[in-house]
Design a protein around this motif. Structure first.
Motif, short mmCIF file in Angstrom:
data_model
loop_
_atom_site.label_atom_id
_atom_site.label_comp_id
_atom_site.label_asym_id
_atom_site.label_seq_id
_atom_site.Cartn_x
_atom_site.Cartn_y
_atom_site.Cartn_z
N PRO A 126 0.84 -1.20 0.00
CA PRO A 126 0.00 0.00 0.00
C PRO A 126 0.87 1.25 0.00
CG PRO A 126 0.06 -0.97 2.18
CD PRO A 126 0.80 -1.91 1.29
N ARG A 127 0.43 2.29 -0.70
CA ARG A 127 1.26 3.50 -0.80
C ARG A 127 0.59 4.72 -0.20
NH1 ARG A 127 5.16 3.17 -4.79
NH2 ARG A 127 5.73 5.22 -4.01
N ILE B 22 5.44 7.06 0.16
CA ILE B 22 5.59 6.25 1.36
C ILE B 22 5.52 4.78 0.99
CG2 ILE B 22 4.69 5.82 3.67
CD1 ILE B 22 3.09 8.51 2.99
N GLY B 23 6.09 3.96 1.83
CA GLY B 23 5.99 2.52 1.65
C GLY B 23 6.57 2.06 0.34
N ASN B 24 7.59 2.74 -0.12
CA ASN B 24 8.14 2.43 -1.42
C ASN B 24 8.62 1.00 -1.54
OD1 ASN B 24 8.63 3.09 -4.00
ND2 ASN B 24 9.81 4.93 -3.53
N ASP B 25 9.44 0.56 -0.56
CA ASP B 25 9.94 -0.79 -0.68
C ASP B 25 9.56 -1.68 0.50
OD1 ASP B 25 12.57 1.25 -1.27
OD2 ASP B 25 12.00 0.82 0.81
N GLU B 26 9.44 -1.07 1.66
CA GLU B 26 9.31 -1.91 2.85
C GLU B 26 7.88 -2.37 3.14
OE1 GLU B 26 11.22 -3.47 5.54
OE2 GLU B 26 12.29 -3.52 3.63
N GLY B 27 6.96 -2.14 2.23
CA GLY B 27 5.58 -2.55 2.49
C GLY B 27 4.96 -1.67 3.54
N CYS B 28 4.15 -2.28 4.41
CA CYS B 28 3.37 -1.43 5.29
C CYS B 28 4.00 -1.27 6.66
CB CYS B 28 1.96 -1.98 5.43
SG CYS B 28 1.92 -3.65 6.02
N THR B 29 5.26 -1.58 6.79
CA THR B 29 5.87 -1.39 8.11
C THR B 29 6.11 0.10 8.35
OG1 THR B 29 7.93 -1.84 7.00
CG2 THR B 29 7.03 -3.60 8.35
N ILE B 30 5.82 0.49 9.56
CA ILE B 30 6.05 1.90 9.90
C ILE B 30 7.29 2.00 10.75
CG2 ILE B 30 5.12 3.88 11.11
CD1 ILE B 30 2.37 2.92 10.42
#
Lengths: 335, 306, 331
Positions: free
Chosen positions: A250-251, A327-335
């Motif tokens: 998700p972006r 946001i969330g370019n590569d790491e997926g939905c981890t904040i």
């Protein structure tokens, strides 16, 4: 890529109330291909249901009014037909079926299931009453209702919620609708019945090449069944794309927040959930900037004062977001 | 987020008090906006009700005659500068009698409605909330009373209590009780199933507190409407009683008595029945419009919407 | 495991509602809403009860709070059986057991302001007398549930669903409860608000040492908040296990079917997952099938299942299952 069965362009539906204009649906565009399952996801009040009622031109007027846009169904602009026209009525009944959250309100309580079903069949096919009844029994069998012959003589209140939802599906099936719009079809049902109904709907989509629009807040359901997803917030589409992209990469901050809010069955539950703070905005007086900014954990000074962001394409071929940030370019939905 | 909120909630008392004050002011303003918010009709009705009440209170100041002063030579005259609305069959000034009649009719209407309200609401609340044998007994009693025509009942009661204003109002009030009980009973039956009643019980609230803090306020809309409609009915029943010779005795000016006396001269001197009739109609209509306004103004749900 | 003593023990709880008909209201049969349910809840623990509608989970909660008087069985709270106490003797425990309602719109009196809702709950305690004390307590409660003081003068209809539910929690907390039964407290809320409220529940538990009985139909929510989970089906407890075991080690076929029916947002796993779609619907509790209540829908059912109800037996590691065919293998 299939043929576009339904294409909605820049649809706007506004409610004119004493508190001012409420832009329930504010310029959304989407399309549904033949044999495709498309989901509209969002929280209550985000305009997902109103957008579907607008397609059917069933928005209560006044106070509601479709103020702009096009709804092209099989090459024909439905908005040109007029809500009360004969064509529109024919489309509503036959070519587009609609299934609501609480089927009890969509069925006539003082008529048997059979007579309602037969009536619908006779409206669309030139058959005798007896033949219509027989076709009715067959459709009930097709939606896996046991003892279809007995059930035909039942009144809606004698059936369980799951059964009633099956009857609604049977009616759309009897009409051979090309498009079925479902508004929270399984929210009122128990988990195991929910699974049954969704399996049934998916079977119909596969077998009859029907298209399905699912309006829901249940992200799990969408992950499991949808081909493409549109995420809505405050009357706008904030992110759209193929299910895999939206769920795994998700972006948009809102989508990320939503996905993080859902308790996971597997994740370690000793940690707290990551909810989206705050509450959705008041649709009557929206700010002149990104509507999600007050709740956005990434919201930067840079976002302030800028007009509402347009949808723009990101990585995948069909992945759009309405956000200034990356946001969330590569790491997926981890904040 | 956590810390932020905790800081906010340490706002000084002064600030909260100011906000509370402002809010209260707002609520009062909303109350009146809703009360009169229904356009010209609501405003006129409110003014009319006020006028009726003022007239009833200050009637001796409004006229130089007394309602019993007879002037047989002047009987059955039309309107003139001396007698604004003309005179009746005994030469009494009609305007004076209407003005004094407002006093009697209003007090009987209001008083009997209060009786009906107090007895009816109390019985209805108790029967609905406690139910069981007590509730069944109350409801069957009310059914029994409903089966007796109200006028016959009032006749019997009048024979027992006599015919003063106080007892007449009690009689009329009692005959209106079953209506209140039935409606309130039904309402309480549905209200007591609400979660907030359960919640009140769980925090250890007593039955009577629940009745008066939760159930009664939520019955207000119905009670107000029933009350304002009851006033009109009571005045009508009173005139019926007067016609039958019980209730307020003839020389006393009540609108009901006047209508029935004037009825005899309806073809020769229509004004005798007409004027009290018009007054009665105006009172009943304006009361019910004010009642509707009051119901909405007291509903907190409508407050925020204007 | 923690060695804390059980705060609440439910033993053989039965709640039958009589169905009456005819002039003399003769009872002709019973709805067995809760049928022989036993479990225990330790202090400071969260016990989750899951099941579909009509499985008796809400009724169980309401029996514990004495909203219903159970037909049979014991409810031992703090070492005392409260199920048969007369109402007058129950008073001292009344306020220690609280309920949080499912519907935040129906559980607040529309004619009371926030302020008077809280005041009512505080004053009932008879510990707070002066206005200042009440006000202070009110402020304390509002900040406990993260509500802004400003809303004290508002009416429930002016609040959002999340705020209303927080207020419901504050009202329950006003009674200094030890045990709170939460009856589907988040199912009427939106996803993002749901998460906020769940976090609130967890924080309050840590800060105030509360014990919860969390009744819900959403497995993921219950798993997230509860330490132990009881799965109910048609008035009976079919499995009790630690929530960490739920996904990997559940043994009852019904629990497995439930788990598989819940769609998750784990995309890749979701695509690979084998789904068990149960046939048919939950039978009516008026004439429940003999034997194991789940047998008409169970794919492992054999003759013994159709005649005798399996007992809820301990299979080690605090794991109780009521099934004859509960090999941990097939999954």
């Amino acid at each position: 890529m299939g043929n576009k069965l339904l294409e909605v362009k820049n649809l706007k539906t506004t409610f004119f109330t004493v508190n001012g204009e409420i832009k329930a649906v504010d310029g959304i565009s989407y399309y549904v291909d033949e044999g495709e399952v498309v989901a509209l996801v969002g929280e209550s009040g985000c305009g997902k249901s109103v957008s579907q009622l607008s397609v059917m031109q069933l928005v209560q007027s006044p106070p509601g009014k479709i103020v702009g846009g096009e709804i092209v169904f099989q090459g024909q602009d439905l908005l040109q037909c007029g809500a009360q026209s004969k064509e529109m009525r024919e489309i509503r009944g036959a070519r587009i079926g609609m299934i609501f959250q609480e089927p009890m309100t969509s069925l006539d309580p003082v008529q048997t299931v059979g007579s309602q079903l037969a009536e619908v069949i006779r409206r669309h096919k030139k058959v005798s009453k007896k033949q219509a009844w027989e076709i009715g029994v067959k459709t009930l069998e097709a939606v896996s209702i046991p003892d279809a012959r007995v059930r035909m003589k039942n009144y809606p209140f004698e059936l369980s919620g799951g059964m009633r939802q099956r009857i609604m599906i049977a009616i759309t099936l009897a009409c051979q609708s090309q498009l079925i719009i479902t508004d929270e079809p399984t929210t009122a049902l128990d988990v195991t019945i929910q699974a049954q109904i969704m399996e049934l709907l998916m079977r119909l989509v596969r077998e009859n090449k029907t298209s399905l629009v699912v309006v829901t807040h249940n992200l799990g359901l969408v992950t499991r069944h949808a081909d493409r997803i549109y995420v809505m917030y405050a009357g706008k589409i904030v992110e759209s794309g193929v299910t895999e992209d939206i769920i795994t990469k998700p972006r948009h901050p809102y989508t990320i927040g939503l996905l993080n809010s859902v308790p996971k069955l597997r994740r370690d539950c000793s940690e707290d959930l990551n909810p989206i703070e705050g509450a959705p905005p008041d649709l009557a007086n929206l700010p002149n900037e990104c509507y999600f900014l007050p709740r956005c954990p990434y919201g930067k000074q840079a976002c302030k004062g800028k007009k509402y962001p347009d949808l723009r394409q990101v990585d995948g071929q069909e992945h759009f977001i309405a956000c200034f940030m990356d946001i969330g370019n590569d790491e997926g939905c981890t904040i | 987020m956590d810390n932020e909120i905790r800081e906010i909630s340490c706002i000084t008392d002064e600030e909260t008090r100011l906000k509370a004050k402002k809010r209260r002011k707002q609520n009062i303003r909303y109350f009146f906006t809703v009360l009169f918010g229904r356009g010209i009709l609501a405003k006129i009705s409110f003014v009319l009700v006020c006028i009726f009440i003022l007239v009833a209170v200050f009637c001796p100041l409004l006229t130089s005659y007394t309602p019993f002063q007879q002037e047989l030579s002047n009987a059955l005259k039309g309107a003139s500068p001396q007698h604004l609305l003309g005179t009746d069959n005994l030469g009494r000034d009609l305007f004076t009698r209407i003005v004094y009649g407002a006093r009697f009719s209003l007090s009987i209407g209001l008083l009997s409605s209060v009786w009906a309200l107090v007895i009816g609401v109390a019985l209805g609340l108790a029967a609905g909330y406690f139910g069981g044998i007590f509730g069944g007994l109350v409801m069957r009693l009310m059914d029994a009373q409903l089966s007796i025509p109200p006028l016959i009942l009032a006749l019997c009661l009048a024979a027992v209590f006599g015919g003063a204003v106080f007892s007449i109002s009690l009689i009329i009030g009692i005959s209106a009780v079953p209506g209140y009980v039935r409606v309130i009973y039904g309402q309480v039956l549905s209200l007591r199933e609400y979660d907030y009643v359960e919640a009140a019980r769980l925090i250890g609230q007593g039955n009577f507190k629940i009745l008066f803090k939760h159930l009664l306020p939520n019955c207000f809309p119905t009670i107000i409407v029933m009350f304002t409609m009851g006033v009109g009915t009571a005045i009508m029943i009173e005139s019926g009683l007067a016609y039958l010779g019980i209730g307020i005795k003839a020389p006393t000016p009540s609108w009901g008595v006047m209508i029935f006396e004037g009825y005899k001269y309806i073809f020769s001197s229509p004004h005798l029945a007409l004027w009290p009739g018009i007054m009665l109609m105006l009172l009943i209509i304006s009361l019910s419009v004010v009642g509707d306004g009051l119901r909405d103004a007291l509903d907190p749900k409508l407050r925020g919407k204007l | 495991m923690n060695e804390k003593k059980p705060l609440l023990q439910v033993e053989g709880l039965k709640m039958y509602f009589p169905l009456k008909k005819g002039l003399l209201s003769r009872t002709y049969c019973h709805v067995k809403a809760v049928d022989d349910v036993s479990f225990e809840v330790r202090e400071g623990e969260t016990f989750g009860i899951v099941g579909e509608s009509g499985c008796g989970k809400t009724t169980t909660g309401k029996c514990i709070l004495r909203i219903h008087d159970p037909t049979d069985g014991k409810i031992i709270y703090n070492g005392r059986d409260i199920s048969k106490l007369p109402k007058s003797k129950f008073k001292e425990n009344r306020r220690e057991l609280q309920l949080i309602f499912q519907d935040p719109y129906e559980s607040l009196d529309p004619r009371q302001s926030v302020c008077s809702i809280l005041e009512e709950a505080i004053v009932c305690d008879r510990k707070f007398h002066t206005k200042e004390e009440i006000k202070k307590r009110m402020r304390e409660l509002l900040s406990l549930v993260e509500l802004h003081q400003d809303i004290a003068l508002r009416y429930p209809h002016e609040l959002s669903g999340g705020q209303r539910q927080r207020l419901g929690v504050a009202r329950a907390l006003a009674c200094n409860p030890k045990l709170i039964v939460c009856d589907e407290p988040v199912s009427a809320l939106d996803v993002s608000i749901q998460a906020q409220i769940i976090n609130l529940f967890r924080r309050l538990q840590e800060e105030l040492g509360l014990t919860y009985i969390f009744v819900a139909h959403d497995l993921a929510v219950v798993r997230h908040i509860a330490g132990r989970i009881g799965v109910m089906y048609l008035g009976r407890m079919v499995e009790i296990l630690d929530s960490d075991d739920l996904f990997e080690n559940s043994r009852h076929p019904y629990t497995k079917a439930l788990l598989s029916a819940v769609p998750t947002t784990d995309y890749y796993r979701e695509k690979r997952r084998e789904r068990i779609v149960l046939e048919g619907e939950v039978p009516s509790p008026i004439n429940a099938p003999p034997g194991c209540p789940f047998h008409p829908r169970c794919r492992y059912a054999t003759d013994i299942c159709r005649t005798t109800m399996p007992e809820l037996l301990d299979r080690g590691r605090n794991h109780l299952v009521a099934c004859y065919h509960d090999g941990p293998c097939e999954s």
